[in-house]
Design a protein around this motif. Structure first.
Motif, PDB file in Angstrom:
ATOM      1  N   TYR A   1       0.858  -1.184   0.000  1.00  0.00           N
ATOM      2  CA  TYR A   1       0.000   0.000   0.000  1.00  0.00           C
ATOM      3  C   TYR A   1       0.891   1.230   0.000  1.00  0.00           C
ATOM      4  O   TYR A   1       1.736   1.382   0.897  1.00  0.00           O
ATOM      5  CB  TYR A   1      -0.887   0.004   1.247  1.00  0.00           C
ATOM      6  CG  TYR A   1      -1.642   1.293   1.444  1.00  0.00           C
ATOM      7  CD1 TYR A   1      -2.793   1.555   0.704  1.00  0.00           C
ATOM      8  CD2 TYR A   1      -1.194   2.253   2.326  1.00  0.00           C
ATOM      9  CE1 TYR A   1      -3.476   2.752   0.861  1.00  0.00           C
ATOM     10  CE2 TYR A   1      -1.865   3.452   2.488  1.00  0.00           C
ATOM     11  CZ  TYR A   1      -3.007   3.695   1.752  1.00  0.00           C
ATOM     12  OH  TYR A   1      -3.675   4.879   1.903  1.00  0.00           O
TER      13      TYR A   1
ATOM     14  N   GLY B   1      -2.915   4.666  -2.293  1.00  0.00           N
ATOM     15  CA  GLY B   1      -4.349   4.355  -2.225  1.00  0.00           C
ATOM     16  C   GLY B   1      -5.191   5.039  -3.282  1.00  0.00           C
ATOM     17  O   GLY B   1      -6.417   4.888  -3.301  1.00  0.00           O
TER      18      GLY B   1
ATOM     19  N   CYS C   1       0.926  -1.117  -5.385  1.00  0.00           N
ATOM     20  CA  CYS C   1      -0.085  -2.186  -5.216  1.00  0.00           C
ATOM     21  C   CYS C   1      -0.328  -2.969  -6.502  1.00  0.00           C
ATOM     22  O   CYS C   1      -1.323  -3.694  -6.599  1.00  0.00           O
ATOM     23  CB  CYS C   1      -1.397  -1.559  -4.761  1.00  0.00           C
ATOM     24  SG  CYS C   1      -2.059  -0.451  -6.042  1.00  0.00           S
TER      25      CYS C   1
ATOM     26  N   CYS D   1      -5.318  -1.078  -5.472  1.00  0.00           N
ATOM     27  CA  CYS D   1      -5.967  -0.207  -4.474  1.00  0.00           C
ATOM     28  C   CYS D   1      -7.225   0.420  -5.018  1.00  0.00           C
ATOM     29  O   CYS D   1      -8.048   0.919  -4.251  1.00  0.00           O
ATOM     30  CB  CYS D   1      -4.999   0.879  -3.998  1.00  0.00           C
ATOM     31  SG  CYS D   1      -4.553   2.101  -5.264  1.00  0.00           S
TER      32      CYS D   1
END
Ligand code: FES
Ligand code: FES
Length: 148
Positions: A36, A39, A46, A58
Protein backbone atom coordinates in the motif's frame (compact mmCIF):
# COMPACT_ATOMS: atom_id res chain seq x y z
CA UNK A 1 -19.19 -14.26 -0.33
CA UNK A 2 -17.39 -13.25 -3.48
CA UNK A 3 -15.24 -15.81 -5.28
CA UNK A 4 -11.94 -14.63 -6.73
CA UNK A 5 -9.01 -16.47 -8.26
CA UNK A 6 -5.59 -15.56 -6.89
CA UNK A 7 -2.40 -17.24 -8.06
CA UNK A 8 -4.35 -20.16 -9.51
CA UNK A 9 -6.47 -20.80 -6.46
CA UNK A 10 -10.13 -19.87 -5.79
CA UNK A 11 -10.97 -18.00 -2.59
CA UNK A 12 -14.45 -17.21 -1.23
CA UNK A 13 -14.07 -13.82 0.40
CA UNK A 14 -16.51 -12.37 2.94
CA UNK A 15 -16.07 -8.64 2.37
CA UNK A 16 -18.13 -5.69 1.16
CA UNK A 17 -18.30 -5.66 -2.66
CA UNK A 18 -16.63 -2.27 -2.87
CA UNK A 19 -13.61 -3.35 -0.80
CA UNK A 20 -10.41 -2.68 -2.76
CA UNK A 21 -8.69 -5.87 -3.90
CA UNK A 22 -5.50 -4.66 -2.17
CA UNK A 23 -7.22 -4.85 1.23
CA UNK A 24 -8.42 -8.38 0.50
CA UNK A 25 -4.97 -9.52 -0.60
CA UNK A 26 -3.16 -8.12 2.42
CA UNK A 27 -5.67 -8.26 5.28
CA UNK A 28 -7.88 -11.21 4.37
CA UNK A 29 -5.54 -13.53 2.48
CA UNK A 30 -2.25 -12.52 4.12
CA UNK A 31 -0.54 -11.88 0.78
CA UNK A 32 1.46 -8.92 2.05
CA UNK A 33 3.99 -8.79 -0.78
CA UNK A 34 1.66 -6.35 -2.55
CA UNK A 35 2.16 -2.95 -0.93
CA UNK A 36 0.00 0.00 0.00
CA UNK A 37 1.47 3.32 -1.04
CA UNK A 38 -0.96 6.08 -1.99
CA UNK A 39 -4.35 4.35 -2.23
CA UNK A 40 -5.33 6.52 -5.19
CA UNK A 41 -3.84 4.64 -8.18
CA UNK A 42 -0.85 6.97 -8.46
CA UNK A 43 2.24 5.16 -7.15
CA UNK A 44 1.91 1.58 -8.39
CA UNK A 45 3.09 -0.08 -5.15
CA UNK A 46 -0.08 -2.19 -5.22
CA UNK A 47 0.33 -3.45 -8.80
CA UNK A 48 -0.89 -6.98 -9.54
CA UNK A 49 -1.60 -8.76 -12.82
CA UNK A 50 -5.26 -9.04 -13.79
CA UNK A 51 -5.44 -11.47 -16.70
CA UNK A 52 -1.86 -10.42 -17.43
CA UNK A 53 -2.45 -6.66 -17.31
CA UNK A 54 -0.63 -4.55 -14.73
CA UNK A 55 -3.39 -3.20 -12.50
CA UNK A 56 -3.39 -1.01 -9.37
CA UNK A 57 -5.24 -3.10 -6.85
CA UNK A 58 -5.97 -0.21 -4.47
CA UNK A 59 -8.55 1.04 -6.95
CA UNK A 60 -10.02 -2.29 -8.09
CA UNK A 61 -13.17 -3.15 -6.17
CA UNK A 62 -13.71 -6.77 -5.22
CA UNK A 63 -17.03 -6.81 -7.11
CA UNK A 64 -15.22 -5.88 -10.33
CA UNK A 65 -12.68 -8.69 -10.26
CA UNK A 66 -15.18 -11.21 -11.63
CA UNK A 67 -13.61 -14.32 -13.13
CA UNK A 68 -10.25 -12.66 -13.84
CA UNK A 69 -7.08 -14.47 -12.90
CA UNK A 70 -5.08 -12.39 -10.44
CA UNK A 71 -1.35 -12.91 -10.05
CA UNK A 72 0.58 -11.38 -7.16
CA UNK A 73 4.28 -11.10 -6.42
CA UNK A 74 4.07 -14.28 -4.33
CA UNK A 75 3.53 -16.27 -7.55
CA UNK A 76 5.70 -14.23 -9.90
CA UNK A 77 8.16 -17.08 -10.41
CA UNK A 78 5.47 -19.44 -11.72
CA UNK A 79 6.44 -18.62 -15.29
CA UNK A 80 9.66 -18.04 -17.18
CA UNK A 81 9.21 -14.27 -17.54
CA UNK A 82 8.72 -13.89 -13.81
CA UNK A 83 11.68 -16.12 -12.98
CA UNK A 84 13.98 -14.19 -15.30
CA UNK A 85 12.84 -10.89 -13.84
CA UNK A 86 13.54 -11.97 -10.27
CA UNK A 87 16.97 -13.26 -11.31
CA UNK A 88 17.69 -9.99 -13.09
CA UNK A 89 16.53 -7.93 -10.09
CA UNK A 90 19.00 -9.83 -7.92
CA UNK A 91 21.79 -9.68 -10.50
CA UNK A 92 21.43 -5.92 -10.98
CA UNK A 93 20.78 -5.36 -7.23
CA UNK A 94 17.82 -3.10 -8.06
CA UNK A 95 16.15 -2.36 -4.71
CA UNK A 96 17.15 0.31 -2.25
CA UNK A 97 14.47 0.37 0.49
CA UNK A 98 12.52 -2.19 -1.52
CA UNK A 99 9.04 -0.87 -0.80
CA UNK A 100 8.05 -0.19 -4.40
CA UNK A 101 9.76 -3.21 -5.90
CA UNK A 102 6.92 -5.75 -5.85
CA UNK A 103 4.86 -3.37 -7.93
CA UNK A 104 7.79 -2.62 -10.20
CA UNK A 105 8.38 -6.31 -10.91
CA UNK A 106 4.67 -6.90 -11.63
CA UNK A 107 4.63 -3.96 -14.06
CA UNK A 108 7.80 -5.30 -15.70
CA UNK A 109 6.22 -8.76 -16.01
CA UNK A 110 3.24 -7.31 -17.87
CA UNK A 111 5.59 -5.35 -20.14
CA UNK A 112 7.82 -8.31 -21.03
CA UNK A 113 4.84 -10.60 -21.59
CA UNK A 114 3.52 -8.18 -24.20
CA UNK A 115 6.88 -6.94 -25.54
CA UNK A 116 9.75 -9.42 -24.97
CA UNK A 117 12.46 -6.99 -26.17
CA UNK A 118 11.47 -3.48 -25.12
CA UNK A 119 13.51 -0.40 -25.99
CA UNK A 120 14.40 2.24 -23.41
CA UNK A 121 11.44 4.26 -24.69
CA UNK A 122 9.09 1.27 -24.33
CA UNK A 123 10.30 0.80 -20.74
CA UNK A 124 9.84 4.48 -19.95
CA UNK A 125 6.31 4.39 -21.38
CA UNK A 126 5.27 1.21 -19.57
CA UNK A 127 6.96 1.65 -16.22
CA UNK A 128 4.94 4.42 -14.59
CA UNK A 129 5.32 3.15 -11.00
CA UNK A 130 7.00 5.57 -8.61
CA UNK A 131 10.20 4.83 -6.69
CA UNK A 132 11.05 7.29 -3.96
CA UNK A 133 14.60 5.91 -3.84
CA UNK A 134 15.13 6.67 -7.53
CA UNK A 135 16.06 3.19 -8.71
CA UNK A 136 14.69 3.83 -12.20
CA UNK A 137 18.00 3.28 -14.02
CA UNK A 138 18.55 -0.07 -12.32
CA UNK A 139 14.95 -1.10 -13.02
CA UNK A 140 15.49 -0.41 -16.72
CA UNK A 141 18.81 -2.27 -16.66
CA UNK A 142 17.19 -5.28 -15.01
CA UNK A 143 14.38 -5.36 -17.57
CA UNK A 144 16.96 -5.36 -20.39
CA UNK A 145 18.89 -8.08 -18.54
CA UNK A 146 15.76 -10.24 -18.23
CA UNK A 147 14.85 -9.62 -21.88
CA UNK A 148 18.29 -10.75 -23.00
S1 FES B 1 -1.26 2.14 -3.48
FE1 FES B 1 -2.22 1.70 -5.33
S2 FES B 1 -1.29 3.02 -6.76
FE2 FES B 1 -0.46 3.66 -4.83
S1 FES C 1 13.36 1.08 -3.71
FE1 FES C 1 12.65 2.50 -2.19
S2 FES C 1 10.80 3.28 -3.07
FE2 FES C 1 11.68 2.12 -4.66
Amino acid sequence: MIRININGRDYDVAAEPDTPLLWVLRDTLGLTGTKYGCGIAQCGACTVLVDGEATRSCQLALENVGSAHIRTIEAIEQDEVGRKLVEAWVEVQVPQCGYCQSGQIMAAAALLSQNPHPTDADIADAMTNLCRCGTYNRIAAAIHHAAA
